[in-house]
Enzyme design. Structure first.
Site, PDB file in Angstrom:
ATOM      1  N   ARG A  93      28.518  -4.415  37.363  1.00  0.00           N
ATOM      2  CA  ARG A  93      28.816  -3.891  38.488  1.00  0.00           C
ATOM      3  C   ARG A  93      30.000  -4.573  39.018  1.00  0.00           C
ATOM      4  O   ARG A  93      30.129  -5.684  39.356  1.00  0.00           O
ATOM      5  CB  ARG A  93      27.756  -3.982  39.350  1.00  0.00           C
ATOM      6  CG  ARG A  93      27.711  -3.338  40.528  1.00  0.00           C
ATOM      7  CD  ARG A  93      26.158  -3.137  41.338  1.00  0.00           C
ATOM      8  NE  ARG A  93      25.150  -2.796  40.483  1.00  0.00           N
ATOM      9  CZ  ARG A  93      24.123  -3.566  40.058  1.00  0.00           C
ATOM     10  NH1 ARG A  93      24.140  -4.979  40.441  1.00  0.00           N
ATOM     11  NH2 ARG A  93      23.345  -3.170  39.510  1.00  0.00           N
ATOM     12  N   HIS A 146      34.420   3.619  36.425  1.00  0.00           N
ATOM     13  CA  HIS A 146      34.014   4.671  36.739  1.00  0.00           C
ATOM     14  C   HIS A 146      33.119   4.464  37.894  1.00  0.00           C
ATOM     15  O   HIS A 146      32.499   3.458  38.429  1.00  0.00           O
ATOM     16  CB  HIS A 146      33.345   5.482  35.652  1.00  0.00           C
ATOM     17  CG  HIS A 146      32.082   4.881  35.253  1.00  0.00           C
ATOM     18  ND1 HIS A 146      32.266   3.976  34.110  1.00  0.00           N
ATOM     19  CD2 HIS A 146      30.621   5.125  35.347  1.00  0.00           C
ATOM     20  CE1 HIS A 146      31.004   3.403  33.805  1.00  0.00           C
ATOM     21  NE2 HIS A 146      30.026   4.282  34.702  1.00  0.00           N
ATOM     22  N   GLU A 173      29.322   7.286  27.385  1.00  0.00           N
ATOM     23  CA  GLU A 173      28.501   8.441  28.246  1.00  0.00           C
ATOM     24  C   GLU A 173      29.278   9.647  28.288  1.00  0.00           C
ATOM     25  O   GLU A 173      30.434   9.539  28.464  1.00  0.00           O
ATOM     26  CB  GLU A 173      27.608   7.811  29.445  1.00  0.00           C
ATOM     27  CG  GLU A 173      28.489   7.466  30.431  1.00  0.00           C
ATOM     28  CD  GLU A 173      28.012   6.410  31.692  1.00  0.00           C
ATOM     29  OE1 GLU A 173      27.158   5.575  31.141  1.00  0.00           O
ATOM     30  OE2 GLU A 173      28.415   6.850  32.486  1.00  0.00           O
ATOM     31  N   GLN A 222      31.766   0.539  38.293  1.00  0.00           N
ATOM     32  CA  GLN A 222      31.065  -0.088  37.232  1.00  0.00           C
ATOM     33  C   GLN A 222      31.739   0.129  36.037  1.00  0.00           C
ATOM     34  O   GLN A 222      32.603   1.135  35.671  1.00  0.00           O
ATOM     35  CB  GLN A 222      29.768   0.289  37.023  1.00  0.00           C
ATOM     36  CG  GLN A 222      29.323   1.628  37.162  1.00  0.00           C
ATOM     37  CD  GLN A 222      27.926   1.984  37.087  1.00  0.00           C
ATOM     38  OE1 GLN A 222      27.207   2.501  35.943  1.00  0.00           O
ATOM     39  NE2 GLN A 222      27.208   1.744  38.215  1.00  0.00           N
ATOM     40  N   HIS A 229      31.306  -0.282  31.347  1.00  0.00           N
ATOM     41  CA  HIS A 229      30.176  -0.709  30.331  1.00  0.00           C
ATOM     42  C   HIS A 229      30.697  -1.244  28.920  1.00  0.00           C
ATOM     43  O   HIS A 229      31.887  -0.917  29.024  1.00  0.00           O
ATOM     44  CB  HIS A 229      29.368   0.547  29.776  1.00  0.00           C
ATOM     45  CG  HIS A 229      28.643   1.321  31.033  1.00  0.00           C
ATOM     46  ND1 HIS A 229      27.746   0.509  31.892  1.00  0.00           N
ATOM     47  CD2 HIS A 229      28.934   2.542  31.215  1.00  0.00           C
ATOM     48  CE1 HIS A 229      27.540   1.522  32.634  1.00  0.00           C
ATOM     49  NE2 HIS A 229      28.057   2.773  32.432  1.00  0.00           N
TER      50      HIS A 229
END
Length: 316
Positions: free
Chosen positions: A161, A141, A83, A64, A66
Site C-alpha cells: 500500500r 494502480h 490481475e 498500491q 503487487h
C-alpha cells in the site's frame, strides 16, 4: 472431478458499500463490504492458480502495487500477483488508475508517496460497464468509487500500500519502491471475437478471461480442460444440475458440463489458467438436447440483465 458451485466469502473493507444488489443473495449489508471472494471449497485439495473476486467500491481504494513472480518467490511465496478487471457496473464519473502519467525516479516516487501527491501522478481513466483493464504485477494502480468489478488474479493476496487517502492502515512504501514499474502502462484491453458467442477479453502468461453470450433456450457443452472459473453476469439458466443466476460462480477442472440457457439468455465470464483461449471450450448441442425435463429457475424467479455492457469499440 465435477463442476461445482464456488463457495463465497464476504470481506468487509472501509472503502466498500452496503448495497450489493444484484450480486449477492443478501443485497443489503450492515457494514461496508469491499469484496466477495470465491473458492472451490475443497478441503485439502490441490493448490489453485487463480482467484476470482467481486469488488464493490463506495470510496476510492488505496494506491498500491503487487509483486511479480520473481520477487514473490524470493519472499517465500509461490507466485506474484497480476490481475485483470472486468467492469460490471459504473456510476457516472467513475475512474480507475493504472500506471503513471510519466516516468518517475525512485526519489520522486518516494516523495510523492509520503506527501500524498502520488494520486495526481496516476493515469486516471474514465471507466464504464464493459471495460476491461489488465494490471500486471509491478503496476501502480488504484480503483475509484462507484464501481462493481469482477477481478481475476494470480492466487496471491500480497499488496504493498502506497497511499490510503487519510485512512489509518499501514503503508509499505519501501516494498512498493522495490517492485513498482515507475512508468506509464498500457492497460485497457479490447475484446476479440473467437465465435459469435465467445469473446476473448484479455490473455496474459497467467490466465485468459473470456465472455460467453449465449442466446435464450439453447444448450451448450462447456469443456474445462484447465482450472476454470465461471461467473454469471447477466441472465440465467443451469450449469450441469446447478441453477445459475446473476452473481453465482462455478469452478471446474478437467470436466464437462451442459449449460441450459434460460428464457433471458445468459452471459458468463470464464477465466482459465491458460495463456491463450482454450480450444474446444464451448460447443452448441443439437436441437433435440435443448430441453432438459424438469428444468426451471428456483422459486420461478425470472433473471434479467441490469448491466449496460460496453465493448470499448469492439462489438460483443
Amino acid at each position: 472431478m465435477t463442476i461445482d458451485r464456488a463457495s463465497v466469502r464476504t470481506i468487509l473493507k472501509p472503502w466498500g458499500r452496503l448495497d450489493l444488489g444484484p450480486w449477492a443473495s443478501k443485497h443489503h449489508q450492515d457494514s461496508p463490504v469491499g469484496e466477495i471472494s470465491f473458492d472451490c471449497g475443497e478441503e485439502g485439495g490441490p493448490d489453485r492458480l487463480l482467484l476470482l473476486k467481486l469488488l464493490f467500491t463506495g470510496e476510492t481504494l488505496s494506491i498500491q502495487v503487487h509483486p511479480d513472480d520473481a520477487t514473490a518467490k524470493s519472499m517465500g511465496m509461490k507466485s506474484g500477483k497480476s490481475e485483470a478487471w472486468y467492469l460490471l457496473a459504473a456510476e457516472d464519473g467513475a475512474q480507475v488508475a493504472v500506471g503513471l502519467k510519466r516516468p518517475l525516479t525512485q526519489l520522486e516516487f518516494r516523495k510523492a508517496a509520503l506527501d500524498g501527491s502520488i494520486d495526481g501522478l496516476l493515469d486516471w481513466q474514465e471507466a464504464a460497464a464493459g471495460d476491461v483493464f489488465y494490471v500486471p504485477a509491478g503496476t501502480v494502480h488504484a480503483i475509484g468509487a462507484g464501481l462493481v468489478i469482477a477481478e481475476i488474479q494470480q492466487r496471491n493476496e500480497t499488496t504493498f500500500r502506497i497511499w490510503d487517502h487519510g485512512r489509518s492502515r499501514e503503508l509499505h512504501i519501501d516494498q512498493a519502491i522495490a517492485v513498482a514499474r515507475l512508468e506509464p502502462a498500457s492497460s485497457r484491453k479490447l475484446p476479440r471475437h473467437i465465435t459469435v458467442e465467445r469473446a476473448e477479453l484479455m490473455s496474459c502468461p497467467f490466465f485468459t478471461l473470456e465472455r460467453l453470450d449465449l442466446p435464450a433456450d439453447t444448450v451448450w457443452e462447456l469443456t474445462a480442460s484447465r482450472e476454470s472459473w465461471a461467473l454469471v453476469v447477466a441472465g440465467g439458466g443451469a450449469i450441469g444440475s446447478l441453477t445459475a443466476r446473476i452473481g453465482d460462480a462455478f469452478f471446474a477442472e478437467a470436466d464437462r458440463a451442459d449449460i441450459h440457457v434460460g428464457a433471458e439468455g445468459i452471459v458468463l465470464l470464464i477465466a482459465a489458467a491458460a495463456s491463450a483461449p482454450v480450444i474446444g471450450l464451448l460447443r452448441q448441442l443439437p436441437a433435440e438436447d435443448r430441453l432438459r425435463p424438469g428444468y426451471e429457475l428456483e422459486s420461478g424467479r425470472q433473471v434479467r440483465s441490469v448491466i449496460p455492457f460496453r465493448s470499448s469499440g469492439v462489438p460483443l
